[in-house]
Scaffold this active site. Sequence first.
Site, mmCIF file in Angstrom:
data_model
loop_
_atom_site.group_PDB
_atom_site.id
_atom_site.type_symbol
_atom_site.label_atom_id
_atom_site.label_comp_id
_atom_site.label_asym_id
_atom_site.label_seq_id
_atom_site.Cartn_x
_atom_site.Cartn_y
_atom_site.Cartn_z
ATOM 1 N N ASP A 27 0.826 -1.216 0.000
ATOM 2 C CA ASP A 27 0.000 0.000 0.000
ATOM 3 C C ASP A 27 0.859 1.266 0.000
ATOM 4 O O ASP A 27 1.959 1.272 0.535
ATOM 5 C CB ASP A 27 -0.904 -0.026 1.242
ATOM 6 N N ASN A 29 1.157 3.439 -2.967
ATOM 7 C CA ASN A 29 1.630 3.884 -4.288
ATOM 8 C C ASN A 29 1.114 5.279 -4.624
ATOM 9 O O ASN A 29 1.849 6.123 -5.154
ATOM 10 C CB ASN A 29 1.137 2.936 -5.389
ATOM 11 N N TRP A 32 2.828 7.958 -2.611
ATOM 12 C CA TRP A 32 4.224 8.120 -3.077
ATOM 13 C C TRP A 32 4.255 9.070 -4.265
ATOM 14 O O TRP A 32 5.088 9.974 -4.335
ATOM 15 C CB TRP A 32 4.776 6.746 -3.455
ATOM 16 N N THR A 73 -11.042 -6.761 -4.644
ATOM 17 C CA THR A 73 -12.382 -6.741 -5.249
ATOM 18 C C THR A 73 -13.019 -5.351 -5.089
ATOM 19 O O THR A 73 -13.962 -5.035 -5.805
ATOM 20 C CB THR A 73 -13.298 -7.815 -4.614
ATOM 21 N N GLU A 74 -12.494 -4.552 -4.174
ATOM 22 C CA GLU A 74 -13.010 -3.186 -3.971
ATOM 23 C C GLU A 74 -12.274 -2.167 -4.841
ATOM 24 O O GLU A 74 -12.732 -1.034 -4.995
ATOM 25 C CB GLU A 74 -12.880 -2.776 -2.497
ATOM 26 N N ASN A 75 -11.123 -2.535 -5.393
ATOM 27 C CA ASN A 75 -10.348 -1.568 -6.182
ATOM 28 C C ASN A 75 -11.013 -1.207 -7.516
ATOM 29 O O ASN A 75 -10.608 -0.231 -8.171
ATOM 30 C CB ASN A 75 -8.911 -2.051 -6.417
ATOM 31 N N TRP A 76 -12.068 -1.938 -7.902
ATOM 32 C CA TRP A 76 -12.839 -1.554 -9.097
ATOM 33 C C TRP A 76 -13.488 -0.195 -8.912
ATOM 34 O O TRP A 76 -13.919 0.430 -9.876
ATOM 35 C CB TRP A 76 -13.928 -2.592 -9.398
ATOM 36 N N SER A 203 -8.151 -4.495 5.077
ATOM 37 C CA SER A 203 -8.790 -4.197 3.788
ATOM 38 C C SER A 203 -9.182 -5.459 3.031
ATOM 39 O O SER A 203 -8.932 -5.581 1.824
ATOM 40 C CB SER A 203 -7.876 -3.309 2.930
ATOM 41 N N GLU A 214 0.842 -13.203 12.485
ATOM 42 C CA GLU A 214 1.336 -12.013 13.182
ATOM 43 C C GLU A 214 1.198 -10.838 12.214
ATOM 44 O O GLU A 214 1.349 -10.998 10.994
ATOM 45 C CB GLU A 214 2.815 -12.191 13.560
HETATM 46 C C1 IPE Z 1 -5.584 -2.782 -0.233
HETATM 47 O O1 IPE Z 1 -5.238 -1.447 -0.293
HETATM 48 C C2 IPE Z 1 -5.525 -3.409 -1.591
HETATM 49 C C3 IPE Z 1 -4.192 -3.585 -2.174
HETATM 50 C C4 IPE Z 1 -3.055 -3.268 -1.608
HETATM 51 C C5 IPE Z 1 -4.159 -4.215 -3.482
HETATM 52 P P1 IPE Z 1 -6.305 -0.260 -0.487
HETATM 53 O O2 IPE Z 1 -5.509 0.968 -0.604
HETATM 54 O O3 IPE Z 1 -7.235 -0.598 -1.584
HETATM 55 O O4 IPE Z 1 -7.118 -0.301 0.884
HETATM 56 P P2 IPE Z 1 -7.942 0.842 1.625
HETATM 57 O O5 IPE Z 1 -8.937 1.372 0.650
HETATM 58 O O6 IPE Z 1 -6.973 1.873 2.067
HETATM 59 O O7 IPE Z 1 -8.561 0.146 2.804
HETATM 60 C C1 IPE Z 2 -1.544 0.270 -3.322
HETATM 61 O O1 IPE Z 2 -1.368 1.638 -3.369
HETATM 62 C C2 IPE Z 2 -1.808 -0.326 -4.669
HETATM 63 C C3 IPE Z 2 -3.200 -0.793 -4.860
HETATM 64 C C4 IPE Z 2 -4.160 -0.717 -3.985
HETATM 65 C C5 IPE Z 2 -3.501 -1.353 -6.129
HETATM 66 P P1 IPE Z 2 -2.593 2.647 -3.358
HETATM 67 O O2 IPE Z 2 -2.964 2.947 -4.765
HETATM 68 O O3 IPE Z 2 -3.699 2.151 -2.507
HETATM 69 O O4 IPE Z 2 -1.901 3.906 -2.691
HETATM 70 P P2 IPE Z 2 -2.535 4.896 -1.650
HETATM 71 O O5 IPE Z 2 -3.069 4.094 -0.512
HETATM 72 O O6 IPE Z 2 -3.605 5.655 -2.370
HETATM 73 O O7 IPE Z 2 -1.389 5.772 -1.240
HETATM 74 MG MG MG Z 3 -4.127 2.371 -0.559
#
Ligand code: IPE
Ligand code: IPE
Ligand code: MG
Length: 256
Positions: A27, A29, A32, A73-76, A203, A214
């Site tokens: 998490d 990206n 960053w 599954t929520e990243n859509w 998540s 752990e």
């Molecule tokens: C969890 O991170 C999913 C992945 C790392 C692929 P998210 O960034 O989607 O989670 P939330 O929304 O902060 O809980």
């Molecule tokens: C994790 O980084 C990658 C995925 C969830 C695919 P994020 O894209 O969630 O980065 P933040 O949480 O918005 O910084």
């Molecule tokens: Mg994130």
Amino acid sequence: MTMTGQQSEARPADAGTAPLHVAIIMDGNGRWAKRRGLPRTFGHREGVKALKRTVEGAAAVGVGRLTVFGFSTENWRRPAAEVSELMGLLKAYVSSDLERLAKEGVRVTILGRREGLSPDVLEVIERAERRTAENTAFHLQVAFNYGGQADIVDAARKFAKAVEEGRAKASDLDEALFERSLSTADAPPPDLIVRTSGERRLSNFLLWEGAYAELVFQDVLWPDYGPEHLKAAIAEFATRERRYGGAMVDDVLAAG
Ligand code: IPE
Ligand code: IPE
Ligand code: MG
């Protein structure tokens, strides 16, 4: 598939000796990229480089199996362009690294729902799994279109279908049988779940499998991650006493 009750092969690793199974919620990206005034997609591209570094260095720090969360599954719910970038990065990662991983003895499996993925993504997933199916030196599981709840629901559906078709009885079901229908059935549960970026939540990652993992939270953003951070997470893990519901070792010894 005939459903029969059987002892689960999923056993916790013997901490300290056996290679560890580490699962990582990669998490941070987006943050960053934001810090650098760049679009989020740049963060995802750097995130793939961090993944490569971490996979390369994992065996040297005692890891035998690595499970990484690449797309939930929520990243859509994210903007279409970002979703499409993440799909493209999975394809690019497999295309550029599959042959090398295969030759290094890495078995690659992809966890999560196949429905909803486009034919070109499905093609790379199937190619990666087929090409590395016989490998045993290291196991890389990529959770992609994965949600712990969805995975549990899918496993429950498989069992319900077996009951409907007369291949199983409701009373056959126990934890060991149920987990054989999860997409993680080929692997023991994670010893350690790491989350980067400072967020302290799962998540929807490995909800069943993480029952006795752990948890280590590291404040580094994923694109900055590498083997040295993994090593630090494992050092933290090594200070933990895993009890699985039992009593503390010192108390048991003191009680004679
Ligand atoms: C969890 O991170 C999913 C992945 C790392 C692929 P998210 O960034 O989607 O989670 P939330 O929304 O902060 O809980
Ligand atoms: C994790 O980084 C990658 C995925 C969830 C695919 P994020 O894209 O969630 O980065 P933040 O949480 O918005 O910084
Ligand atoms: Mg994130």
